[in-house]
Design a protein around this motif. Structure first.
Motif, PDB file in Angstrom:
ATOM      1  N   GLU A 176       6.775  -3.787 -16.332  1.00 52.14           N
ATOM      2  CA  GLU A 176       7.547  -3.017 -17.315  1.00 52.14           C
ATOM      3  C   GLU A 176       7.267  -3.498 -18.738  1.00 52.14           C
ATOM      4  OE1 GLU A 176      12.134  -1.571 -18.284  1.00 52.14           O
ATOM      5  OE2 GLU A 176      11.735  -2.870 -16.558  1.00 52.14           O
ATOM      6  N   MET A 180       5.623  -1.535 -22.024  1.00 53.79           N
ATOM      7  CA  MET A 180       6.236  -1.520 -23.353  1.00 53.79           C
ATOM      8  C   MET A 180       5.213  -1.879 -24.425  1.00 53.79           C
ATOM      9  SD  MET A 180       9.912  -3.374 -22.945  1.00 53.79           S
ATOM     10  CE  MET A 180      11.006  -3.027 -21.588  1.00 53.79           C
ATOM     11  N   GLY A 209      13.740   1.942 -28.008  1.00 51.60           N
ATOM     12  CA  GLY A 209      13.771   1.834 -26.545  1.00 51.60           C
ATOM     13  C   GLY A 209      13.252   0.492 -26.069  1.00 51.60           C
ATOM     14  N   ASN A 210      12.161   0.002 -26.695  1.00 54.64           N
ATOM     15  CA  ASN A 210      11.580  -1.279 -26.296  1.00 54.64           C
ATOM     16  C   ASN A 210      12.536  -2.438 -26.531  1.00 54.64           C
ATOM     17  OD1 ASN A 210       9.202  -0.231 -25.336  1.00 54.64           O
ATOM     18  ND2 ASN A 210       7.978  -0.786 -27.124  1.00 54.64           N
ATOM     19  N   TYR A 212      15.771  -2.645 -27.203  1.00 49.70           N
ATOM     20  CA  TYR A 212      17.049  -2.632 -26.487  1.00 49.70           C
ATOM     21  C   TYR A 212      16.849  -2.918 -25.004  1.00 49.70           C
ATOM     22  CZ  TYR A 212      19.932  -1.167 -30.423  1.00 49.70           C
ATOM     23  OH  TYR A 212      20.620  -1.144 -31.611  1.00 49.70           O
ATOM     24  N   ARG A 213      15.732  -2.444 -24.463  1.00 50.85           N
ATOM     25  CA  ARG A 213      15.433  -2.734 -23.062  1.00 50.85           C
ATOM     26  C   ARG A 213      15.103  -4.211 -22.873  1.00 50.85           C
ATOM     27  NH1 ARG A 213      16.693  -2.703 -18.084  1.00 50.85           N
ATOM     28  NH2 ARG A 213      14.950  -2.693 -16.601  1.00 50.85           N
ATOM     29  N   GLU A 216      18.289  -6.004 -22.500  1.00 48.26           N
ATOM     30  CA  GLU A 216      18.851  -5.824 -21.165  1.00 48.26           C
ATOM     31  C   GLU A 216      18.154  -6.737 -20.148  1.00 48.26           C
ATOM     32  OE1 GLU A 216      18.393  -1.735 -20.225  1.00 48.26           O
ATOM     33  OE2 GLU A 216      19.923  -1.030 -21.646  1.00 48.26           O
TER      34      GLU A 216
END
Length: 334
Positions: A176, A180, A209-210, A212-213, A216
């Motif tokens: 993942e 990114m 998106g990158n 914030y992911r 997480e």
């Protein structure tokens, strides 16, 4: 940093009792014996606690010394063109901590320059195990090897090295993160072909998106050391202040556990100060725009070398010599 297991309650070992209870054999001393055992246990816990503090402090100091040696190795190689001395310093650093990806590549360069090709190949192997270096990167970095039989040896073993790298990783997370980084680079390589508004929307979508992911994933799995992560931090943190507020203390602490490069941290701090807050540099890692590579304005410049050394960086003067930058006029080396 090694602590003897003898006397450490965490290992289940205890020291032989040497107190006065061994010299007393009368039955009424049983209560005294129990009390003394409690005292002995409390002493062991207390001293183990002190050893734990010492170990942590020593580890942090070891990493600062490690960075100092690696900086000196880069200086010897890039400025003084002394690969043997650079290798000697890298070997000293390796006694304190495993060499990181950047300095494994430096060790490979130095080994090639000193004629030890087999050692260079071993360092290349270690760089793959450390940072998953692909064949294209190896081919571009070690062009002198490409036309030799040794390069064929690297090609034959590269896949097994990569497989070993993945054996020690959380593969779904690594995949993942790789996606990114690929998306981060794809939008930047092709931005010229996009219309201004369309490009701005895509940049914001991918970058937000990158980052914030990544937060997480950090909250789920802890610190992430995928080698391409710095590109995401570099491109995204400046535009998302709340993410910088979250990641900055994590990165700072990670310096002292060998998980984050101090040079990268200093560059991020300076980049965000200059471009996001219109402030001056703090560590001296940025140049002013213009025909000459001149270090930009630095806040509290009288103490900049103290700040740099506190996170394991070389002095500003040494940095300027290595990268051929012009020092600020108001800088005074200590």
């Amino acid at each position: 940093t090694g602590i003897s297991s003898t006397g450490n309650p965490a290992t289940g070992h205890t020291l032989p009792a040497k107190s006065h209870k061994e010299r007393l054999s009368r039955p009424f001393n049983r209560g005294l014996k129990v009390f003394d055992q409690h005292i002995h246990t409390m002493r062991m816990i207390f001293f183990s606690f002190l050893l734990g503090i010492t170990t942590f402090s020593s580890s942090a100091q070891d990493y600062l010394r490690y960075y100092e040696l690696c900086n000196s190795a880069s200086y010897e190689h890039n400025f003084k063109h002394a690969p043997r001395r650079s290798l000697q310093l890298l070997n000293e650093a390796h006694l304190l901590a495993p060499l990181d990806f950047e300095h494994l590549e430096l060790a490979a360069f130095c080994s090639l320059e000193t004629g030890d090709t087999l050692k260079a190949i071993d360092y290349i192997r270690q760089s793959v195990l450390c940072g998953n270096s692909d064949m294209e990167r190896i081919r571009n970095f070690y062009k002198g090897l490409v036309s030799t039989p040794y390069f064929r040896q690297i090609e034959q073993n590269h896949l097994s090295w990569q497989q070993e790298y993945y054996c020690n990783k959380n593969v779904p997370v690594v995949v993942e993160l790789a996606k990114m980084v690929a998306n981060d680079q794809l939008i930047r390589y092709n931005h010229a072909a996009l219309k201004e508004k369309e490009g701005a929307r895509l940049f914001d979508k991918i970058d937000s998106g990158n980052i914030y992911r990544v937060r997480e994933l950090y909250l789920s799995y802890g610190y992430l050391d995928y080698p391409g992560m710095f590109l995401i931090y570099w491109h995204d943190l400046m535009n998302f202040p709340e993410m910088w507020k979250f990641f900055e203390p994590i990165m700072y602490k990670a310096i002292f556990t060998g998980q984050f490069n101090p040079g990268g941290y200093a560059q991020l701090v300076d980049r965000i100060r200059i471009y996001a807050h219109n402030q001056n540099s703090w560590y001296g890692e940025f140049t002013e725009e213009g025909p000459q590579l001149k270090m930009g304005r630095i806040d509290d410049i009288d103490h900049v070398d103290e700040r740099r050394k506190a996170i394991g960086l070389c002095t500003l003067k040494e940095k300027a010599e290595m990268v051929k930058w012009q020092l600020p006029a108001n800088y005074k080396p200590h």
